[in-house]
Design an enzyme around this catalytic site. Structure first.
Site, mmCIF file in Angstrom:
data_model
loop_
_atom_site.group_PDB
_atom_site.id
_atom_site.type_symbol
_atom_site.label_atom_id
_atom_site.label_comp_id
_atom_site.label_asym_id
_atom_site.label_seq_id
_atom_site.Cartn_x
_atom_site.Cartn_y
_atom_site.Cartn_z
ATOM 1 N N HIS A 117 20.448 -18.043 27.042
ATOM 2 C CA HIS A 117 20.943 -19.417 26.897
ATOM 3 C C HIS A 117 22.300 -19.400 26.180
ATOM 4 O O HIS A 117 22.521 -18.591 25.279
ATOM 5 C CB HIS A 117 19.931 -20.261 26.117
ATOM 6 C CG HIS A 117 20.229 -21.717 26.218
ATOM 7 N ND1 HIS A 117 21.184 -22.324 25.436
ATOM 8 C CD2 HIS A 117 19.738 -22.675 27.034
ATOM 9 C CE1 HIS A 117 21.270 -23.600 25.774
ATOM 10 N NE2 HIS A 117 20.388 -23.851 26.742
ATOM 11 N N GLU A 187 24.014 -23.255 33.965
ATOM 12 C CA GLU A 187 24.254 -24.250 32.914
ATOM 13 C C GLU A 187 25.712 -24.170 32.462
ATOM 14 O O GLU A 187 26.048 -23.362 31.573
ATOM 15 C CB GLU A 187 23.343 -23.982 31.712
ATOM 16 C CG GLU A 187 21.872 -24.184 32.003
ATOM 17 C CD GLU A 187 21.104 -24.642 30.765
ATOM 18 O OE1 GLU A 187 20.357 -25.611 30.880
ATOM 19 O OE2 GLU A 187 21.264 -24.033 29.686
HETATM 20 P P1 13P Z 1 21.041 -30.842 27.666
HETATM 21 O O1 13P Z 1 20.184 -31.362 28.804
HETATM 22 O O2 13P Z 1 20.716 -31.438 26.352
HETATM 23 O O3 13P Z 1 22.492 -30.860 28.012
HETATM 24 O O4 13P Z 1 20.667 -29.298 27.498
HETATM 25 C C1 13P Z 1 20.793 -28.465 28.584
HETATM 26 C C2 13P Z 1 20.274 -27.147 28.176
HETATM 27 O O5 13P Z 1 20.923 -26.463 27.403
HETATM 28 C C3 13P Z 1 18.953 -26.759 28.674
HETATM 29 O O6 13P Z 1 18.706 -25.422 28.457
#
Ligand code: 13P
Length: 277
Positions: A117, A187
């Site tokens: 992450h 992401e």
């Molecule tokens: P948000 O949905 O708060 O932007 O977070 C995304 C995330 O990092 C999920 O792993």
């Protein structure tokens, strides 16, 4: 049709075909609770509220990744939602203060684990660490959710290379069949809710990267091997999830902030379930 148009056309057809295939398999909605909520009681309430709010699901798999120490309590509440963890040690067992091993997570009832992450990468985790964590997860039968994504988009499109390097280094030495079963989460850090001055991503931003990721993976595992599922994450909410699922080319979403609100999160699940009907 010239060469460029022909190849665009082929990519477009491939995308359409893939979307049709996605509609036939279960989509997956993953909640990343991050370091929330602050007590096991609140965690139990949030989990139970989601369980109560969602219908029985035919087309959607729901996963919640709470902080490690709530796993045991949450697994007693319901099996309707599958559990995952937010990180895993790269080591098997022994003198690694503060670490939680893949085997411990598996024995605690987790099926999935988030790896790489951006919030962990920001604290020093590199691709080789992520690679070890993925191997450690796979060795006990946990499904790794590998997060990749650029911090910013540059006009010369260098961000594609960054994601390519993340994928290649994080998946280095992993067998093709195992790569098929991993989940990849795109992401973009610039769209995550905790990023200062964040910006909204739109499904087209997601789609272009997802096509690119599929190309990198198919070069690695071949077209005969099943493609891993790909998720989108970055401020997904109950208003924009439909767009990402329909037009973003993904098999599901990874939700942070909105997953801490039982109503919003269950609405996201309902949107997904309705799409597959
Ligand atoms: P948000 O949905 O708060 O932007 O977070 C995304 C995330 O990092 C999920 O792993």
């Amino acid at each position: 049709m010239d060469g460029v148009n022909q190849s665009n056309f082929l990519v477009f057809r491939l995308f359409e075909w893939y979307n049709a295939e996605v509609a036939k398999v279960k989509r997956i909605i993953v909640a990343n609770w991050k370091m929330n909520p602050s007590s096991v009681k609140e965690a139990g309430k949030l989990f139970s509220d989601v369980v109560k709010a969602i219908p029985s699901l035919k087309n959607t798999e729901v996963v919640i990744c709470p902080p490690f120490l709530y796993l045991e309590q949450l697994r007693k509440i319901s099996r309707k939602i599958i559990l995952g963890a937010q990180d895993v040690s790269s080591e098997e067992c022994g003198a690694f203060t503060g670490d939680v091993s893949a085997e411990m997570l598996f024995n605690m009832g987790a099926k999935y684990v988030i790896t790489g992450h951006s919030e962990r990468r920001a604290r020093g985790e590199g691709n080789s660490d992520v690679n070890k964590k993925i191997k450690s997860a796979l060795s006990v039968g946990l499904v790794p959710i590998l997060c990749v994504g650029e911090s910013a988009r540059d006009e010369s499109h260098g961000y594609f290379n960054l994601v390519k390097t993340q994928l290649e280094e994080c998946l280095n030495g992993i067998q093709k069949a195992s790569i098929s079963n991993i989940i990849i989460a795109y992401e973009p850090v610039w769209a995550i809710s905790s990023t200062v001055n964040r910006q909204d991503a739109i499904p087209a931003d997601c789609r272009e990267m997802v096509i690119f990721i599929r190309k990198i993976i198919s070069d690695k595992i071949g077209v005969q091997t099943k493609m891993p599922k790909i998720l989108y994450g970055g401020s997904v909410n109950d208003k924009d999830v439909e767009g990402f699922l329909k037009d973003g080319g993904v098999d599901g979403v990874l939700v942070g902030r909105a997953s801490l609100d039982a109503e919003k999160f269950s609405n996201i699940i309902k949107v997904c379930e309705a799409l597959n009907k």
